[in-house]
Design an enzyme around this catalytic site. Sequence first.
Site, PDB file in Angstrom:
ATOM      1  N   THR A  40       0.805  -1.248   0.079  1.00 36.74           N
ATOM      2  CA  THR A  40      -0.040  -0.017  -0.102  1.00 36.74           C
ATOM      3  C   THR A  40       0.683   1.324   0.129  1.00 36.74           C
ATOM      4  OG1 THR A  40      -1.642  -1.030   1.353  1.00 36.74           O
ATOM      5  CG2 THR A  40      -1.883   1.404   1.327  1.00 36.74           C
ATOM      6  N   ASP A  56      -3.565   3.029  -3.890  1.00 30.36           N
ATOM      7  CA  ASP A  56      -3.258   2.313  -4.992  1.00 30.36           C
ATOM      8  C   ASP A  56      -4.244   0.923  -4.904  1.00 30.36           C
ATOM      9  OD1 ASP A  56      -1.066  -0.389  -3.849  1.00 30.36           O
ATOM     10  OD2 ASP A  56      -1.756   1.073  -2.680  1.00 30.36           O
ATOM     11  N   ARG A  58      -3.078  -2.630  -4.967  1.00 35.84           N
ATOM     12  CA  ARG A  58      -2.383  -4.026  -4.850  1.00 35.84           C
ATOM     13  C   ARG A  58      -2.748  -4.602  -3.524  1.00 35.84           C
ATOM     14  NH1 ARG A  58       3.711  -4.698  -6.323  1.00 35.84           N
ATOM     15  NH2 ARG A  58       3.109  -4.784  -8.852  1.00 35.84           N
ATOM     16  N   LYS A  72      -9.418   0.096  -1.684  1.00 36.50           N
ATOM     17  CA  LYS A  72      -8.752   0.406  -0.432  1.00 36.50           C
ATOM     18  C   LYS A  72      -9.592   1.494   0.305  1.00 36.50           C
ATOM     19  CE  LYS A  72      -4.415  -1.438  -1.504  1.00 36.50           C
ATOM     20  NZ  LYS A  72      -2.974  -1.612  -1.551  1.00 36.50           N
ATOM     21  N   GLY A  86      -2.294  -2.182   5.811  1.00 36.93           N
ATOM     22  CA  GLY A  86      -1.941  -3.103   6.850  1.00 36.93           C
ATOM     23  C   GLY A  86      -2.914  -4.225   6.499  1.00 36.93           C
ATOM     24  N   SER A 168       3.479   1.189   3.220  1.00 36.33           N
ATOM     25  CA  SER A 168       4.677   1.074   2.935  1.00 36.33           C
ATOM     26  C   SER A 168       5.256   2.113   1.690  1.00 36.33           C
ATOM     27  CB  SER A 168       4.950  -0.175   2.252  1.00 36.33           C
ATOM     28  OG  SER A 168       4.061  -0.651   1.191  1.00 36.33           O
ATOM     29  N   ASP A 205       7.725   1.810  -4.682  1.00 30.01           N
ATOM     30  CA  ASP A 205       7.611   0.835  -3.770  1.00 30.01           C
ATOM     31  C   ASP A 205       7.062  -0.526  -4.169  1.00 30.01           C
ATOM     32  OD1 ASP A 205       5.205   0.347  -1.113  1.00 30.01           O
ATOM     33  OD2 ASP A 205       7.270  -0.177  -1.034  1.00 30.01           O
ATOM     34  N   SER A 208       3.505  -1.643  -3.535  1.00 29.04           N
ATOM     35  CA  SER A 208       2.162  -1.085  -4.181  1.00 29.04           C
ATOM     36  C   SER A 208       2.161  -1.334  -5.538  1.00 29.04           C
ATOM     37  CB  SER A 208       2.357   0.421  -3.621  1.00 29.04           C
ATOM     38  OG  SER A 208       2.636   0.768  -2.440  1.00 29.04           O
TER      39      SER A 208
END
Lengths: 274, 225
Positions: A40, A56, A58, A72, A86, A168, A205, A208
């Site tokens: 995320t 995002d 994923r 999300k 999380g 993240s 990242d 994500s």
Amino acid sequence: MSKAVVDLPPKGGFSFDLCRRNEMLISKGVHPPSFRKTGTTIVGLVFKDGVILGADTRATEGPIVCDKNCEKIHYIAPNIYCCGAGTAADTEAVTDMVSSQLQLHRYHTGRESRVITALTLLKSHLFSYQGYVSAALVLGGVDITGPHLHTIYPHGSTDTLPFATMGSGSLAAMAVFESKFREGLTREEGIELVCEAICSGIFNDLGSGSNVDVCVITKGHKEYLRNHQMPNPRTYVSSKGYTFPKGLTEVLTTKITPLKEKVEVIEGNDAMEE
Amino acid sequence: MNSIDATIAEKGLMSSEMGSERTLYPYVTGTSVIGIKYKDGILMAADMGGSYGSTLRYKSVERLKPIGKHSLIGASGEISDFQEILRYLDELILYDNMWDDGNSLGPKEVHNYLTRVMYNRRNKFNPLWNSLVLGGVKNGQKYLGTVSMIGVHFEDNHIATGFGNHLARPILRKEWHENLSFEDGVKLLEKCMRVLLYRDRSAVNKLQVWCLFPFVTSAFYPLFS
């Protein structure tokens, strides 16, 4: 205020009775099930007329992407939305729970829900579980007192900010916000900045990826732009299509096992009688 | 009596064997270093802070140093290990000069030397606790590379160490392009250092910026925001 709104279990928190057993099992080599996390990047910012949330899409299970296009940005109230990072189960359960508590509260009071109500419900729930409910949230909405944006950490602490990132990919997104945010953005500028921040998370990242979801909330109006940007399209599609005619797969061996039918007839009339 | 002497002698031997002098954790550390290639050469920036744990102990630490005629080294991590590396490089450059053959070690060679040193130390479980950025220009060729404390090394158009990996790299990936002018390069570095100042707790608002074209120049910027 009626008791139906805040409904905590009598002691609060988890019971840790099975922890010793679990540790013993792990030492014997039993692998606990891996859970689905949303690696995320989630962001929120306050603009001239309200709040914009971005995320995002994923969802990861350890090193594997288990959902390429998950949602999300969760609904809390018609004027309040919440992004969650999380453990996916925790964010969904906690936002659903608060959403239904707020609905009951709306029926009871006859008024539009306020963002700080959702904030207080979420933070007291997360605090009572001492960080074990692994949900990091970005809560945003517009109510009678104006636009609000809050971040909520798994241990129950909250911040009220003009722009926020979690997950993240939060550092990558924050780098974009810290260099480009200013007060009084217009709607288009705000959406562009949010998309830029989420794309920064998606490309820099590993937790994500995939698409960008955006949610714009203003006074009396909300717009949920699902998959507003899709910067990772599937580029190769076979022109011939994917048809597999019969006979394409080579048959190496054939083994036929006839199943004999075996029927036992139970003598006696009491078989079906109670 | 014999036994007592023996034990003392044994202890003496044992302690020199067991007295371990391996680096276990860093003490005085510097935070991120950022380097980019621009049109005419290399630009590198680092702040001037040396933290002792969570205390900001030293505020005028130079973490960027010129090496030989062509290169510039920047280090994040343990400052004492950086000083040791500078000694090694000093010796290297000295021997190179003693050949007096008209050749001088360029950035690629220095980078390779550093990689070997760092990797060797890591194999002995006694690392030099640094992330190094090595930039230079030789014969018009620009070079920018990095070596980490375990010996991971690579070369790229823009490099960041420490926190810069997370905060500066997204900005550099988006906004770096082949023909950056000097002013644009400095502006880009300043943008990255500003974000680092906001979000890295061990950053200070005093920067060191070096530029390498054929000449090596330096500027000390106070960054007020």
